[in-house]
Design a protein around this motif. Structure first.
Motif, PDB file in Angstrom:
ATOM      1  N   ASP A 296      52.300  87.888  65.937  1.00 33.40           N
ATOM      2  CA  ASP A 296      51.901  87.069  67.075  1.00 33.40           C
ATOM      3  C   ASP A 296      53.138  86.548  67.810  1.00 33.40           C
ATOM      4  N   HIS A 297      53.271  86.917  69.085  1.00 31.20           N
ATOM      5  CA  HIS A 297      54.443  86.495  69.860  1.00 31.20           C
ATOM      6  C   HIS A 297      54.488  84.983  70.019  1.00 31.20           C
ATOM      7  N   ARG A 298      53.333  84.321  69.872  1.00 34.76           N
ATOM      8  CA  ARG A 298      53.307  82.865  70.023  1.00 34.76           C
ATOM      9  C   ARG A 298      54.154  82.178  68.955  1.00 34.76           C
TER      10      ARG A 298
ATOM     11  N   ASP B 266      57.753  82.449  70.142  1.00 32.87           N
ATOM     12  CA  ASP B 266      57.947  81.525  71.261  1.00 32.87           C
ATOM     13  C   ASP B 266      58.083  80.094  70.744  1.00 32.87           C
ATOM     14  N   ALA B 267      57.256  79.746  69.764  1.00 31.28           N
ATOM     15  CA  ALA B 267      57.313  78.406  69.178  1.00 31.28           C
ATOM     16  C   ALA B 267      58.635  78.186  68.450  1.00 31.28           C
TER      17      ALA B 267
ATOM     18  N   THR C 225      52.221  74.260  68.127  1.00 30.43           N
ATOM     19  CA  THR C 225      51.781  75.655  68.092  1.00 30.43           C
ATOM     20  C   THR C 225      51.917  76.231  66.690  1.00 30.43           C
TER      21      THR C 225
ATOM     22  N   LEU D   9      48.792  77.891  64.655  1.00 29.33           N
ATOM     23  CA  LEU D   9      48.834  79.283  64.202  1.00 29.33           C
ATOM     24  C   LEU D   9      48.603  79.388  62.696  1.00 29.33           C
TER      25      LEU D   9
END
Length: 208
Positions: free
Chosen positions: A2-4, A7-8, A16, A20
């Motif tokens: 997950d790219h999130r 990013d976090a 975030t 997740l």
């Protein structure tokens, strides 16, 4: 992955991260089975201390994992120079384990810190594992070789002081790199004038 999460890690977004992990409690576990970059690599590069500490609390063995270039999070943090991240990583297990892990060029974290002139990080790494002063990379270069070659004057000064203090002078100063150059040869052959000057000053005025 997950790219999130990445990013976090870059921004230090703890909210975030928590969301997740609620969605997928095994999210961090999957990084242990991969040779790819993990969130600690990213947070170490970005200097995100709190995020790094939280990942370590949940999955500390990620600190041992190399990325595609062979860099562990400690290699990256040492080069980036965020001392709080370095200290957080060094609290994971025996210091000599993380401090001796090598990248694809055979460099340990101390080589990385010295090359970039990260003085506070150099102090921390040497204090944590003094034997790292004698470690060599794939070119048979000690951290002192790297300091002189890269004209890192303050790092050269600090390493010489630490080497002298720990009675390692004869051994390290006589170590040869792949080309057969000792520190003395490297200082005279190179164009690193400031580092060379300090090196000779130390040899003359401070008995090693």
């Amino acid at each position: 992955m997950d790219h999130r999460l990445f990013d976090a890690a870059r921004s230090g977004d703890m909210t975030t991260l928590q969301l997740l992990l609620q969605e997928d409690p095994l999210l961090l576990e999957r990084f242990s089975m991969s040779s790819l970059e993990n969130p600690l690599h990213v947070s170490a590069f970005s200097g995100q201390v709190v995020f790094t500490e939280e990942i370590l609390r949940r999955k500390q063995d990620l600190a041992l994992e190399p990325n595609q270039q062979g860099f562990t999070p400690l290699h990256i943090a040492s080069a980036s120079g965020t001392i709080e991240v370095v200290r957080a990583l060094l609290r994971v297990g025996p210091n000599h384990v993380l401090c001796r892990l090598k990248d694809k060029d055979g460099s340990i974290p101390l080589h990385c810190a010295v090359q970039r002139g990260r003085i506070e990080v150099v102090k921390e790494l040497v204090s944590s594992f003094p034997e790292s002063l004698k470690e060599v990379n794939a070119s048979f270069e000690t951290p002192l070789h790297v300091a002189v070659k890269n004209n890192q004057v303050e790092a050269t000064k600090l390493l010489l002081e630490e080497i002298k203090k720990r009675d390692m002078s004869p051994e390290i100063l006589n170590m040869e790199n792949r080309e057969g150059n000792t520190i003395l040869h490297l200082a005279t052959l190179g164009k690193q004038l400031q580092a060379s000057f300090f090196f000779f000053f130390t040899l003359i005025y401070i008995p090693l």
